[in-house]
Design a protein around this motif. Sequence first.
Motif, short mmCIF file in Angstrom:
data_model
loop_
_atom_site.label_atom_id
_atom_site.label_comp_id
_atom_site.label_asym_id
_atom_site.label_seq_id
_atom_site.Cartn_x
_atom_site.Cartn_y
_atom_site.Cartn_z
N SER A 134 0.83 -1.21 0.00
CA SER A 134 0.00 0.00 0.00
C SER A 134 0.86 1.26 0.00
O SER A 134 0.54 2.24 -0.66
CB SER A 134 -0.94 0.01 1.21
OG SER A 134 -0.23 0.18 2.43
N ARG A 135 1.99 1.22 0.70
CA ARG A 135 2.86 2.40 0.76
C ARG A 135 3.63 2.59 -0.55
O ARG A 135 3.82 3.72 -1.01
CB ARG A 135 3.84 2.27 1.92
CG ARG A 135 3.18 2.36 3.27
CD ARG A 135 2.35 3.60 3.43
NE ARG A 135 3.19 4.79 3.62
CZ ARG A 135 2.72 6.04 3.58
NH1 ARG A 135 1.47 6.27 3.30
NH2 ARG A 135 3.54 7.05 3.78
N MET A 136 4.06 1.49 -1.17
CA MET A 136 4.71 1.59 -2.47
C MET A 136 3.74 2.13 -3.51
O MET A 136 4.09 2.99 -4.33
CB MET A 136 5.29 0.24 -2.90
CG MET A 136 6.55 -0.15 -2.15
SD MET A 136 7.37 -1.61 -2.84
CE MET A 136 6.28 -2.90 -2.24
N PHE A 137 2.51 1.62 -3.47
CA PHE A 137 1.50 2.11 -4.40
C PHE A 137 1.18 3.57 -4.13
O PHE A 137 1.02 4.36 -5.06
CB PHE A 137 0.23 1.26 -4.28
CG PHE A 137 -0.86 1.69 -5.21
CD1 PHE A 137 -0.87 1.27 -6.54
CD2 PHE A 137 -1.88 2.52 -4.78
CE1 PHE A 137 -1.87 1.67 -7.40
CE2 PHE A 137 -2.89 2.93 -5.63
CZ PHE A 137 -2.88 2.50 -6.95
N ASN A 138 1.05 3.92 -2.84
CA ASN A 138 0.77 5.30 -2.46
C ASN A 138 1.84 6.24 -3.02
O ASN A 138 1.52 7.24 -3.67
CB ASN A 138 0.72 5.40 -0.93
CG ASN A 138 0.20 6.74 -0.44
OD1 ASN A 138 0.46 7.78 -1.04
ND2 ASN A 138 -0.52 6.71 0.66
N GLY A 139 3.10 5.93 -2.77
CA GLY A 139 4.18 6.77 -3.26
C GLY A 139 4.22 6.85 -4.77
O GLY A 139 4.41 7.92 -5.35
N ALA A 140 4.00 5.71 -5.44
CA ALA A 140 4.06 5.67 -6.90
C ALA A 140 2.90 6.44 -7.53
O ALA A 140 3.10 7.20 -8.49
CB ALA A 140 4.05 4.22 -7.38
N ILE A 141 1.68 6.25 -7.01
CA ILE A 141 0.51 6.89 -7.61
C ILE A 141 0.54 8.40 -7.39
O ILE A 141 0.13 9.19 -8.25
CB ILE A 141 -0.79 6.27 -7.06
CG1 ILE A 141 -1.94 6.48 -8.05
CG2 ILE A 141 -1.14 6.81 -5.70
CD1 ILE A 141 -1.88 5.64 -9.28
N ILE A 142 1.03 8.84 -6.24
CA ILE A 142 1.16 10.27 -5.98
C ILE A 142 2.23 10.87 -6.90
O ILE A 142 2.06 11.98 -7.44
CB ILE A 142 1.52 10.53 -4.50
CG1 ILE A 142 0.35 10.16 -3.59
CG2 ILE A 142 1.92 11.99 -4.29
CD1 ILE A 142 -0.89 11.01 -3.80
N LEU A 143 3.32 10.13 -7.11
CA LEU A 143 4.38 10.60 -8.01
C LEU A 143 3.86 10.72 -9.43
O LEU A 143 4.10 11.73 -10.11
CB LEU A 143 5.56 9.64 -7.95
CG LEU A 143 6.76 9.97 -8.85
CD1 LEU A 143 7.33 11.34 -8.52
CD2 LEU A 143 7.83 8.90 -8.73
N VAL A 144 3.13 9.71 -9.90
CA VAL A 144 2.55 9.76 -11.25
C VAL A 144 1.56 10.91 -11.36
O VAL A 144 1.53 11.64 -12.37
CB VAL A 144 1.86 8.42 -11.59
CG1 VAL A 144 1.06 8.53 -12.88
CG2 VAL A 144 2.89 7.31 -11.70
N GLY A 145 0.75 11.11 -10.33
CA GLY A 145 -0.21 12.20 -10.34
C GLY A 145 0.46 13.56 -10.43
O GLY A 145 0.02 14.44 -11.16
N SER A 146 1.55 13.74 -9.69
CA SER A 146 2.27 15.03 -9.73
C SER A 146 2.91 15.26 -11.10
O SER A 146 2.91 16.39 -11.62
CB SER A 146 3.34 15.06 -8.64
OG SER A 146 4.32 14.06 -8.84
#
Length: 294
Positions: A134-146
Amino acid sequence: MSEWDTKNFKAMLFIAVFAVCFLPFLASTLGVDFATPGIQSQDSDLADIEKSFLALRGGLVHALLEWSAVTIALLVMIISLLHYYFHRDITIPIIGTALLCAGFTDAFHTLAAMRIIEAKAENSDFIPFTWALSRMFNGAIILVGSILCIWLLSLKSPKEDQHWKHGAFLSLIILIFILIAYFVVNSAAMSSDLPKTTFSEGLISRPFDVLPLLLFSISGILFWSWHNAKETVFRYALILSVIPNIATQLHMAFGSEQLFDNHFNIAHSLKVLSYFIVLIGIAIDAIVIFKDSK
């Protein structure tokens, strides 16, 4: 935006958030224990129901913290859609969707920890892995969103009669993000062989939490660049939210050795704080824009 755009005020907010994130570490260093262990007494006079609650204390605290994050993520998504409806800034709901999908994986981790979700892998591997996932996905999806938001800002603003294109693009992004989140969750649930994620004897007790640490750090740099392009309350709130996210990963990667220990609970509380900062930022941003438009 002149009232908001004051360096001293933003510096005070930055220091305040940093202090809130640092205080639990300082308190634990001075002897305060935030762990929620199970039964601490073998007193035979304890009723069976009381023993059950004591045994589940850590799990209940964990569920409350995680579900708070999920609820806040849902509120962020709702407000981001309202923000877009009135102000037509497509970057806001993109970040909102990213946070909602991160909340979706948080919910999966919570349900897994409560044994509501059945999985093929052993719980001893499944529950810690779902946190790391969940944390890897959280970091990745926020990075992609930015990255998406910065890319969209590099394009020319659409004409007034082309807003439907923004709506179609936003709908596509939401669909893709949700499908990716579902695929990640489903893959973990169906896997019968998951890697070990906790190594209490090592310097890095949870190596899988190092990657999210790097992802959130990169996101912070991108958020800073995005904020410098145009300073808004929401963009600055995203910068502030990176602080508790990084602190969360530090506690988990280098501190937590088992479920519900001191660093485990601090990390989960700081994750809730990171979501809450985004919620407050997007709400204030909508109010400020509304007042400026009058």
